[in-house]
Motif scaffolding. Sequence first.
Motif, mmCIF file in Angstrom:
data_model
loop_
_atom_site.group_PDB
_atom_site.id
_atom_site.type_symbol
_atom_site.label_atom_id
_atom_site.label_comp_id
_atom_site.label_asym_id
_atom_site.label_seq_id
_atom_site.Cartn_x
_atom_site.Cartn_y
_atom_site.Cartn_z
ATOM 1 N N PRO A 184 0.799 -1.210 0.015
ATOM 2 C CA PRO A 184 0.069 -0.049 0.040
ATOM 3 C C PRO A 184 0.923 1.177 -0.103
ATOM 4 C CG PRO A 184 0.245 -0.686 2.283
ATOM 5 C CD PRO A 184 0.908 -1.588 1.356
ATOM 6 N N ALA A 185 2.075 1.288 -0.464
ATOM 7 C CA ALA A 185 2.943 2.114 -0.144
ATOM 8 C C ALA A 185 2.680 3.401 -0.960
ATOM 9 C CB ALA A 185 4.634 1.766 -0.308
ATOM 10 N N ALA A 186 1.970 3.055 -2.010
ATOM 11 C CA ALA A 186 1.650 4.060 -3.166
ATOM 12 C C ALA A 186 0.476 5.457 -2.395
ATOM 13 C CB ALA A 186 0.719 3.850 -4.219
ATOM 14 N N TRP A 229 18.914 -4.218 -4.979
ATOM 15 C CA TRP A 229 17.895 -3.910 -5.939
ATOM 16 C C TRP A 229 16.608 -3.929 -5.258
ATOM 17 C CZ3 TRP A 229 15.112 -8.250 -5.898
ATOM 18 C CH2 TRP A 229 15.509 -9.448 -5.752
ATOM 19 N N TRP A 230 15.352 -3.245 -5.801
ATOM 20 C CA TRP A 230 14.178 -3.227 -5.090
ATOM 21 C C TRP A 230 13.262 -3.618 -6.286
ATOM 22 C CZ3 TRP A 230 12.035 1.288 -1.833
ATOM 23 C CH2 TRP A 230 10.592 1.059 -1.416
ATOM 24 N N VAL A 231 12.285 -4.888 -5.921
ATOM 25 C CA VAL A 231 11.140 -4.897 -6.942
ATOM 26 C C VAL A 231 9.890 -5.139 -6.124
ATOM 27 C CG1 VAL A 231 10.199 -6.719 -8.487
ATOM 28 C CG2 VAL A 231 12.567 -6.554 -8.596
ATOM 29 N N ASN A 232 8.947 -4.154 -6.726
ATOM 30 C CA ASN A 232 7.507 -4.192 -6.378
ATOM 31 C C ASN A 232 6.917 -4.690 -7.304
ATOM 32 O OD1 ASN A 232 5.648 -3.213 -4.281
ATOM 33 N ND2 ASN A 232 4.899 -1.892 -6.234
ATOM 34 N N VAL A 233 6.046 -5.709 -6.921
ATOM 35 C CA VAL A 233 5.048 -6.423 -7.510
ATOM 36 C C VAL A 233 3.555 -6.136 -7.081
ATOM 37 C CG1 VAL A 233 4.331 -8.597 -8.435
ATOM 38 C CG2 VAL A 233 6.487 -8.150 -7.965
ATOM 39 N N TRP A 234 2.557 -5.644 -8.101
ATOM 40 C CA TRP A 234 1.307 -5.382 -7.501
ATOM 41 C C TRP A 234 0.424 -6.080 -8.644
ATOM 42 C CZ3 TRP A 234 -1.786 -2.016 -10.510
ATOM 43 C CH2 TRP A 234 -1.014 -1.315 -11.359
ATOM 44 N N GLY A 289 -4.027 0.379 -4.103
ATOM 45 C CA GLY A 289 -4.300 1.846 -5.017
ATOM 46 C C GLY A 289 -4.404 1.536 -6.466
ATOM 47 N N LEU A 290 -4.260 0.270 -6.968
ATOM 48 C CA LEU A 290 -3.988 -0.133 -8.277
ATOM 49 C C LEU A 290 -3.054 0.626 -9.046
ATOM 50 C CD1 LEU A 290 -7.771 -0.150 -9.098
ATOM 51 C CD2 LEU A 290 -6.347 -1.927 -8.504
#
Length: 597
Positions: free
Chosen positions: A178-180, A202-207, A215-216
Amino acid sequence: MVSLLYLHGVGNGDPRDAWRRALDKALQDAGYPGLDEVEVIAPKYPDVLRTDDGDKTIKIPPITAPRLSAEEQRNVRRRVERATAELETILGEPVPASPVGVTDSLAPIVLRVLRQAHNYVTKPGIRARTLRMVLDELPEEGEIVIVGHSLGSIIAIDLLRRLPPKLTVTGLVTIGSPAAHPNLHEDSDRLEMKAPVDHVGWWVNVWSNGDAVTGLRGIWRHFPWALDLQVGLGLDHRTTTYLRSKPVATAIGRGLFGSLSKELAVVEGTPDVALNSLEVRLALWLAYAQFLRDHLKGATQERFGAALRVVQHEVLERVIENYQADGVRIPQQLLDLRVSPDTPGDQALPRPKPLTQLSKEEAVLALVALATANPVRPYEIDVPDDVRRQAFHDLTVWMGLGGGLGENLHIAMQSASKAVYPVDQWKLWVGIGIGAAVLVAGPIGLALAAPAGLAGGAAIIGALSAFGPGGMVGGLVTAGAITTTGAGTIAATLVSSSSTAEDVEVTVIQLLTAAILRSREGLEQDLGVWLAMSEIQRQTGREVARLAAYSDDKAPGVEALRRKARAAERAMAYMVKNRLVEGLTDEEPKGEEPFEE
């Protein structure tokens, strides 16, 4: 051995560890070992999240990450970007955005996640106790991969700068984050991490495209160095669903176990075979880029070399993939130029063997393409004029054509650029490499660049297409595609709305540079240059007349067409004035009567 830290979201903390079974199977399905030999750290803190603010004496752990100088931060950014770009290739393309209806049954989950996340952020006691609980379970040194789901991703972000100084984060994977939501970052120092952190690889964010908790959308707006990846999991927010997805398992597996293939795959090559025309242009590009690097200084030289390493790796690997797909044997000379992106930046890049088989006539268009190109595209690094001049000299000597050709090339490029652009603007576009790339995407450019029967030609064209218009190699084949044959079609492509005024202007500069260089070297002129510019002028003029009849006087589309026409007109005027086309002059013949019927 790399350890795994898993941070759960809201709820009861998954007491049966269903997340672990899901990830173990997903890792093995992706070709990695399972979790049997991995030290797994999975603290459970649901009771802390449900309490009141609690003991006010417990303080949020201090930041342990050191402050970096500007130069150190730039080096970290480049390192993280290299790792992220490689990971992006491995994980594949994100799922195209496709709205998934958010049902009423999901609304309570969203509210509960956001409510507990908001409590964690706004109540220092809860936040402090949670972070200290996690830190107490971590080793003092070594390497870890952090996986944070939902609220766990917020906790993971807070931890990044508070870890033991000798503990390195190989990779961070956040899922269903939910960091958006901007309100979750009030009263926190989280948004200070706009740039990469030194000890994080590195940083990968998967949604998911239907997970309303996110927040789509991804988190790039707040954390620009994170790689956002959209997956098609529908409305499901569960951690087990995310962990079973191949991109998530692949990212975690790479962090825990490294690449499935540490070395470049061994590819069989064909020794002692002559390079075809497209392969020659590849070698010319690499040689020119390396000569540029040789003459740059200090930090700019280091940055240019690092960018070249990335581009050289990507181009050659794509070309080789296309050769293999077409069943074409690869010249050993190309294989010798491969480079691993993991190689330290200070290690020398492999250099092409000297090309001495090209005559001056054959070399003109290839050299012109280089003169108006950015050899490390898509990266943009300003190269001083004197460095380009020195690199042209070295390149033409390397080709066995003499340094004088390189000097004349430099002069021709400057003269053509000044003729087409106003004096105070011509340098803006030289070296950017935007011109004429639009042709590579069209049938005429591809057809002219890869003559029928050219061994390996289809493979390289496939690589160009995959890289898209504007790529370095695309610019190299484009100049060679401008010939008498197809001049009308080329003009039609440039006049169309799909090409910009800058595309036309730099294409015209390429054409005029070639004409000037031929003149200075005493070579026969190519009538196709004049015909192509004449056709550009004719078609743009007709289009202006058609649109101006009803459009506003200063309509953007009409103005762009006028710029295209002016570029061709200025180049043609230069050619006439400097007698670059036989039989054309702006002077009246002396001693002769005007022709009459």
